[in-house]
Design a protein around this motif. Sequence first.
Motif, PDB file in Angstrom:
ATOM      1  N   VAL A  67       0.856  -1.185   0.000  1.00  0.00           N
ATOM      2  CA  VAL A  67       0.000   0.000   0.000  1.00  0.00           C
ATOM      3  C   VAL A  67       0.890   1.231   0.000  1.00  0.00           C
ATOM      4  O   VAL A  67       2.045   1.180   0.428  1.00  0.00           O
ATOM      5  CB  VAL A  67      -0.958   0.047   1.216  1.00  0.00           C
ATOM      6  N   HIS A  68       0.348   2.333  -0.470  1.00  0.00           N
ATOM      7  CA  HIS A  68       1.127   3.554  -0.613  1.00  0.00           C
ATOM      8  C   HIS A  68       0.163   4.730  -0.723  1.00  0.00           C
ATOM      9  O   HIS A  68      -1.065   4.547  -0.769  1.00  0.00           O
ATOM     10  CB  HIS A  68       2.001   3.483  -1.871  1.00  0.00           C
ATOM     11  N   PHE A  69       0.702   5.924  -0.770  1.00  0.00           N
ATOM     12  CA  PHE A  69      -0.132   7.104  -0.981  1.00  0.00           C
ATOM     13  C   PHE A  69      -0.831   6.967  -2.328  1.00  0.00           C
ATOM     14  O   PHE A  69      -0.173   6.805  -3.368  1.00  0.00           O
ATOM     15  CB  PHE A  69       0.730   8.369  -0.950  1.00  0.00           C
ATOM     16  N   PRO A  70      -2.170   7.019  -2.350  1.00  0.00           N
ATOM     17  CA  PRO A  70      -2.899   6.729  -3.586  1.00  0.00           C
ATOM     18  C   PRO A  70      -2.923   7.920  -4.541  1.00  0.00           C
ATOM     19  O   PRO A  70      -3.837   8.739  -4.504  1.00  0.00           O
ATOM     20  CB  PRO A  70      -4.296   6.375  -3.089  1.00  0.00           C
ATOM     21  N   PRO A 101      -4.367   0.580   8.561  1.00  0.00           N
ATOM     22  CA  PRO A 101      -5.234   0.781   7.405  1.00  0.00           C
ATOM     23  C   PRO A 101      -4.555   1.660   6.380  1.00  0.00           C
ATOM     24  O   PRO A 101      -3.622   2.363   6.668  1.00  0.00           O
ATOM     25  CB  PRO A 101      -6.471   1.459   7.995  1.00  0.00           C
ATOM     26  N   GLY A 102      -5.062   1.626   5.192  1.00  0.00           N
ATOM     27  CA  GLY A 102      -4.515   2.481   4.148  1.00  0.00           C
ATOM     28  C   GLY A 102      -5.233   2.228   2.855  1.00  0.00           C
ATOM     29  O   GLY A 102      -4.665   1.717   1.912  1.00  0.00           O
ATOM     30  N   GLY A 103      -6.515   2.542   2.798  1.00  0.00           N
ATOM     31  CA  GLY A 103      -7.303   2.266   1.613  1.00  0.00           C
ATOM     32  C   GLY A 103      -6.696   2.901   0.382  1.00  0.00           C
ATOM     33  O   GLY A 103      -6.153   3.981   0.418  1.00  0.00           O
ATOM     34  N   GLN A 104      -6.801   2.194  -0.745  1.00  0.00           N
ATOM     35  CA  GLN A 104      -6.197   2.658  -1.980  1.00  0.00           C
ATOM     36  C   GLN A 104      -7.271   2.864  -3.028  1.00  0.00           C
ATOM     37  O   GLN A 104      -8.396   2.427  -2.892  1.00  0.00           O
ATOM     38  CB  GLN A 104      -5.187   1.625  -2.483  1.00  0.00           C
ATOM     39  N   GLY A 105      -6.892   3.487  -4.114  1.00  0.00           N
ATOM     40  CA  GLY A 105      -7.781   3.569  -5.255  1.00  0.00           C
ATOM     41  C   GLY A 105      -7.845   4.956  -5.833  1.00  0.00           C
ATOM     42  O   GLY A 105      -7.767   5.945  -5.124  1.00  0.00           O
ATOM     43  N   CYS A 106      -7.967   5.032  -7.147  1.00  0.00           N
ATOM     44  CA  CYS A 106      -8.125   6.311  -7.831  1.00  0.00           C
ATOM     45  C   CYS A 106      -9.526   6.345  -8.421  1.00  0.00           C
ATOM     46  O   CYS A 106      -9.910   5.447  -9.159  1.00  0.00           O
ATOM     47  CB  CYS A 106      -7.079   6.444  -8.927  1.00  0.00           C
ATOM     48  N   PHE A 107     -10.303   7.363  -8.079  1.00  0.00           N
ATOM     49  CA  PHE A 107     -11.684   7.473  -8.503  1.00  0.00           C
ATOM     50  C   PHE A 107     -12.459   6.208  -8.163  1.00  0.00           C
ATOM     51  O   PHE A 107     -12.970   5.518  -9.032  1.00  0.00           O
ATOM     52  CB  PHE A 107     -11.777   7.764 -10.008  1.00  0.00           C
ATOM     53  N   GLY A 145      -2.426   8.811  -8.709  1.00  0.00           N
ATOM     54  CA  GLY A 145      -2.213   8.337 -10.067  1.00  0.00           C
ATOM     55  C   GLY A 145      -2.764   6.963 -10.375  1.00  0.00           C
ATOM     56  O   GLY A 145      -2.506   6.426 -11.449  1.00  0.00           O
ATOM     57  N   GLY A 146      -3.527   6.365  -9.466  1.00  0.00           N
ATOM     58  CA  GLY A 146      -4.108   5.051  -9.747  1.00  0.00           C
ATOM     59  C   GLY A 146      -3.099   3.927  -9.831  1.00  0.00           C
ATOM     60  O   GLY A 146      -3.397   2.854 -10.357  1.00  0.00           O
ATOM     61  N   GLN A 147      -1.909   4.128  -9.283  1.00  0.00           N
ATOM     62  CA  GLN A 147      -0.861   3.117  -9.433  1.00  0.00           C
ATOM     63  C   GLN A 147      -1.132   1.864  -8.605  1.00  0.00           C
ATOM     64  O   GLN A 147      -0.661   0.781  -8.953  1.00  0.00           O
ATOM     65  CB  GLN A 147       0.497   3.706  -9.052  1.00  0.00           C
ATOM     66  N   GLY A 148      -1.871   1.998  -7.508  1.00  0.00           N
ATOM     67  CA  GLY A 148      -2.161   0.830  -6.692  1.00  0.00           C
ATOM     68  C   GLY A 148      -3.005  -0.189  -7.420  1.00  0.00           C
ATOM     69  O   GLY A 148      -2.747  -1.396  -7.373  1.00  0.00           O
ATOM     70  N   LEU A 149      -4.024   0.274  -8.131  1.00  0.00           N
ATOM     71  CA  LEU A 149      -4.879  -0.622  -8.894  1.00  0.00           C
ATOM     72  C   LEU A 149      -4.089  -1.279 -10.016  1.00  0.00           C
ATOM     73  O   LEU A 149      -4.187  -2.489 -10.241  1.00  0.00           O
ATOM     74  CB  LEU A 149      -6.073   0.149  -9.454  1.00  0.00           C
TER      75      LEU A 149
END
Length: 621
Positions: free
Chosen positions: A215-218, A594-600, A220-224
Motif C-alpha cells: 500500500v502507498h499514498f494513492p 489501514p490504508g485504503g487505496q484507489g483512484c476514482f 495516479g491510480g498506481q495501486g490498482l
Amino acid sequence: MGGSVFHFGGIGGLVIGVPVGEPEAVLKVVQGDVERVLEERARAAGVGVWRGYRVCGVWQGPGGVRVSARGAGGVRVFGGEFVVGADGARSVVRELAGFASRTYPATVSAMAGDVRLGPVGALRPGWHRTERGWILARDVGGSVMRLRTLNCAGPHPARHTPLGVEELRREVSFIAGREFTMRAPRWLSRFSDFSRLAASYREGRVLLAGDAAHVHFPIGGQGLSAGLLDALDLGWKLAFTLAGTAGEDLLDSYGAERRPAAQRVIDNTRAQLALMRPDPGLEPLRELFGELMARGGAEGAVLASMVSAQDTVLPARGAWSSPWEGRFVPNVVLETARGRTEVTALLGAGRPLLLLFGERAARFAREARPWAGLVRVVRAAPVPVLDCEALLVRPDGYAGWASGGGELAGALRAFFGPAAPAGNPPARPAAGDTPDGNPAAGDTPDGSTPVRPAAGDTPDGNPAAGSTPDGSMPAGNTSAVGASAGSTSGVGAPAGGGSAGSTSAVGASVGEAEAGTAAAGASAGDPSAMVGGAGQASAMVGGDVSGTASAVLEPSPVRDADPSATVAGGAPVAASRVPDASAVADASAVVGEPGGQGCFPDPQAASAGGGGADGPVGGGL
C-alpha cells in the motif's frame, strides 16, 4: 505514438505515451466499473462468488490450505492447494499467515467524499492548491462533486474514526480559505500516506497480491495497476504449478518479480507527495519538474514510464540473458501463414508463445519440441520492432527468452520443468497447433484455437445443469476459496485474458459496505486454458467475499482455538492454527495499519457513514 496528459505530484503536463495501435494510456475508468467487469468475467468462466463472508481463519499444511469464513449462514470452511490473499490493505490473510512487512508511518491527512457542495459553482472542477493544502474536485453529475483533500500538517490524530460530512466541510473550507456548505453525502472516507510492503509475497501455500502485499499514498491510480499486474504474474504461474508443469522455482519468482515493482511505486508516490507539500522552498523544484515535463522527450518519458509501469523490467535469469528478457513485448502486427494477427491474439489461450522470425529460426522449433504440448510455436515474417530471430513470450506478455540469450531449452526448463524423458514422445500439442509452428487444419484466422467450455459451463455463461444457483459446481471437487475483510484495490487478470469458454480467473474487491467480491479460477487441469487463473484446487481470497473456482466444500466445524492464538493489537495468528471465528471475525477493524487505496473509487461501494480509518474505498489523487 499516442498519449494521454497526466500529472506528477499535482504538476500537470505529463504526457504518457503508448505504442501505435494500443488504446489510450490513461482510461480513467472508475474502480467500481473495473471491478464489475472483472466479476462478470469471473462468473462467465464458471467462478462462484460468495458475498457477505469474512475470513476468520487460515490454516496450511503439507496437503493444502483451509480458509474459514463467517457470514449470515454461519461459518464455512474452504479447502484448496493454495490461498491468495487479495483482501486489501487490512488483509486478514496477511496477518493470520504471519507475513512480516516494512512500513512507512503516515505523515499527512487526506479525506474524500461525494457531496452536494454550496454555493453552486463556488469550486470549479480540477486541482486547487493553497498554502494550507490541496483540494481535487470532480463533477460526477447530478449536482454531486467528488472531493479529495490533502493536509500536510501531519496525520489525523483520530484517523481510525469514521469521517463525517461536517468534518469534511471544515477541511475543505480551511484549505480553500473560504466557507462552503455541504450536504447529502453519498460516501465519505479517509486515507493517508501510510505505506507498507510485505517482506515476501509467499509463505508456504499462502500468497499475497494487490493491496494486501503493498500500500502507498494513492496518487495516479498506481495501486490498482500494480494489483492487476500482480495477479497477471501470479495467475499463470499458479496454473502451471498446479498442473505439474512448472519449473522448480517458478512460483517463487512471483515475489522476486513483483516486489521490486511495488517498492518502486512506494518510492515514486513518496517523491510525488514531497513535491506537493506546501513549502515555499519547494517552488524551484516544482518549477523544474514542470519545465522538464513541458519539454517532453526523454526527460518527461522517464516519469511517464514510471507512473504507467511501462518501465517495468523483470529480473533476468542470468548475466547471459538477452536484452529482451524481462521486458514487456509490444502488441505488434504479425504476418503468419494463417494471415495477419497480433501478439495479444496469440496469447489469448493463456499459453507461452514462441515466435520464430525467418527461415534460420527453424532450429529453435526443434529445440522446443519436447515442450510442444505447452508452448505455442508460431512462424512470422520478421518485424523491425522485434529485432531477434526467436522470442519466447510468457503468458503475461513479458519476454522470457530471446535468441542470443543462452539456450532456449534452459529457459523452457526453468519455466515449465524438464522436457519429456528421452525415448518418450513429447506431450501432445494443443488442438490446432503443430510442433513446428506451421498452421493446422481447423485453426481460426487470427491464429487462436477454438476451445470448448469448461466442464459445467454453457455457451451463454448460465449455470449448467447440476450446478448450484450461484454458478458454482456441486461439492466434490477440491477447488475452493475463502473470504476476507473489505478491501479497496481490485486485483485479477484483465477481461479477455482467456478465450471463450476457458477458465481464466479474476479476483477483485470493493469496500466493506458493499460486501466486496473476489474470485479464483480453476480449470479441468489444463493450464493452457487460462490466463490469470489460480488453477485447479487453488484458492484466491479477496474483498469480504470469497469466490470458488468450481466447487465449494461443505461447511465443517471450526474448532475452538486457544485464546493465546489471537493477540491484542493485531499480532498475527500462527498460520498453522484455525482461530476461533468470533475472535477475528472483525479483524479488519483492529489488525494492521489501514490504508485504503484507489483512484476514482466507486462511490456506491461505501456507505455514507464512511469506512473508518483510511476508508475501505480509499481516496486517490
